[in-house]
Design an enzyme around this catalytic site. Structure first.
Site, PDB file in Angstrom:
ATOM      1  N   SER A 172       5.484   6.586   7.353  1.00 42.61           N
ATOM      2  CA  SER A 172       4.535   5.492   7.135  1.00 42.61           C
ATOM      3  C   SER A 172       5.247   4.167   7.361  1.00 42.61           C
ATOM      4  CB  SER A 172       4.009   5.557   5.697  1.00 42.61           C
ATOM      5  OG  SER A 172       3.288   4.396   5.351  1.00 42.61           O
ATOM      6  N   TYR A 185       5.069   6.172  -3.607  1.00 39.34           N
ATOM      7  CA  TYR A 185       4.782   6.476  -2.202  1.00 39.34           C
ATOM      8  C   TYR A 185       5.797   5.804  -1.273  1.00 39.34           C
ATOM      9  CZ  TYR A 185       2.108   6.878   2.148  1.00 39.34           C
ATOM     10  OH  TYR A 185       1.704   7.161   3.440  1.00 39.34           O
TER      11      TYR A 185
END
Length: 300
Positions: A172, A185
Site C-alpha cells: 500500500s 495498518y
C-alpha cells in the site's frame, strides 16, 4: 585519492544510469508470457484478488485461489473457468500459519509447483491506537505480513531450484507514508514493503535472477474496506485501474508500482523536505476517512 576516484566513478555511473532510465521511459517494455504458469492468489474471493485472478485466467494460467470466504472464491473460480482457465479453490485462513502450510502441501501434491505467488490477502481497521483491540492488531500483522513469510517459505524453494518464478507483494501507499488512525495498518504495510525489498536483495545474493519480485503500493481503493476516503492526491481508485497497473507491472517485471504515480514523488519528498514544510504539505493533501476514535482528552 582512491576515495576521489571512487566518487568520480560513482558519479559517472549515476549520470549514465539516470540517462538510461530516462530513455527507457519512452520505450515500451516487452511483456513476458505466463501461459501455463500455476498462479496462487491469496484473498482471491473479492476485490483486487478476484480481478487479478480474472486477468491471469485470460492469459491461460492455472489458478489456485485462496480465501477464508468459500462462497467468494467459488464465485471467482466459476468466472475464471468461463474465461477458459483451470481454477482450484482452497478455504484458507491466512492469519493461521499451520493452515497456510497444510494448504500449501495440498497444492503442491494435487496441482504442482506454484510459479507465481500473489500475496494479496489483507485486513484493515480504521481506528486510533486505543480503539484498535489487541486481537485486531495481531490479526493485522498475521495477515498483512506474517502470511507473506509462510506462503513464500512454502513455494519459493521450487522457484529457486528452477530459477524461475515471481513473488508479488500487494502492499500500500501506507507502506511508505503514514496517516493517523491507521497505525496498525501502516505499520504492517511498512513491514510488507520491507519484506519485498529484503527478499529481492536476498534472491540477488543467491544469484536467482530468474525469480522476480513485484510490490504494489496503491492509494485508497474503492473496495469498501475504508469508509468515505478522500485525498487531494486524486479520486479514490477503482479496483480495475489498480489491477491493470499491477498486471502490467508483473508482466514487465517492475519491482515497485505506485498508483497513482504521484505517491512515488511524495515518498521522495518526505525524505528530503524540511519537517515543518511536510506538516503544511500533509494538510494540503488532506487524507480523510471514517475512523473510530478511542482516545478521550481530559476535560479542562
Amino acid at each position: 585519492m582512491k576515495f576521489l576516484l571512487d566518487g568520480l566513478l560513482l558519479l559517472s555511473l549515476l549520470i549514465l544510469f539516470s540517462l538510461e532510465s530516462l530513455v527507457k521511459l519512452f520505450i515500451p517494455k516487452k511483456r513476458k508470457s505466463v501461459t501455463g504458469e500455476i498462479v496462487l492468489i491469496t484473498g482471491a474471493g473479492h476485490g483486487i484478488g478476484r480481478l487479478t485472478a480474472y486477468e491471469f485466467a485470460k492469459l491461460k494460467c492455472k489458478l489456485v485461489l485462496w480465501d477464508i470466504n468459500k462462497h467468494g472464491i467459488e464465485e471467482t473460480a466459476a468466472e475464471c473457468r468461463k474465461l477458459g482457465a483451470k481454477a482450484h479453490t482452497f478455504v484458507v485462513d491466512c492469519s493461521n500459519r499451520e493452515d497456510i502450510y497444510s494448504s500449501a502441501k495440498k497444492v503442491k501434491k494435487e496441482i504442482g509447483d506454484v510459479s507465481i505467488l500473489v500475496n494479496n490477502a489483507g485486513v484493515v481497521y480504521t481506528s486510533d491506537l486505543f480503539a484498535t483491540q489487541d486481537p485486531q492488531i495481531e490479526k493485522t500483522f498475521e495477515v498483512n505480513v506474517l502470511a507473506h513469510f509462510w506462503t513464500t517459505k512454502a513455494f519459493l524453494p521450487a522457484m529457486m531450484e528452477n530459477n524461475h518464478g515471481h513473488i508479488v507483494t500487494v502492499a500500500s501507499a501506507a507502506g511508505h507514508t503514514v496517516v493517523p488512525f491507521l497505525l496498525a495498518y501502516c505499520s504492517s504495510k511498512f513491514a510488507a514493503v520491507g519484506f519485498h525489498r529484503a527478499l529481492t536483495e536476498e534472491l540477488a545474493a543467491f544469484k536467482r535472477t530468474g525469480v522476480k519480485t513485484t510490490c504494489l503500493c496503491p492509494n485508497f481503493i474503492n473496495t469498501g474496506f475504508i469508509k468515505n476516503p478522500s485525498t487531494s492526491l486524486g479520486p479514490t481508485l477503482e479496483p480495475e485501474q489498480v489491477v491493470s497497473r499491477l498486471m502490467n507491472g508483473i508482466l514487465t517485471e517492475q519491482k515497485m508500482i505506485f498508483v497513482p504515480s504521484s505517491v512515488a514523488v511524495l515518498t521522495v519528498l518526505e525524505r528530503i523536505l524540511p519537517e515543518r514544510f511536510l506538516v503544511v504539505l500533509k494538510r494540503k493533501i488532506n487524507v480523510r476517512f471514517d475512523a473510530v476514535i478511542g482516545y478521550k482528552t481530559k476535560e479542562q
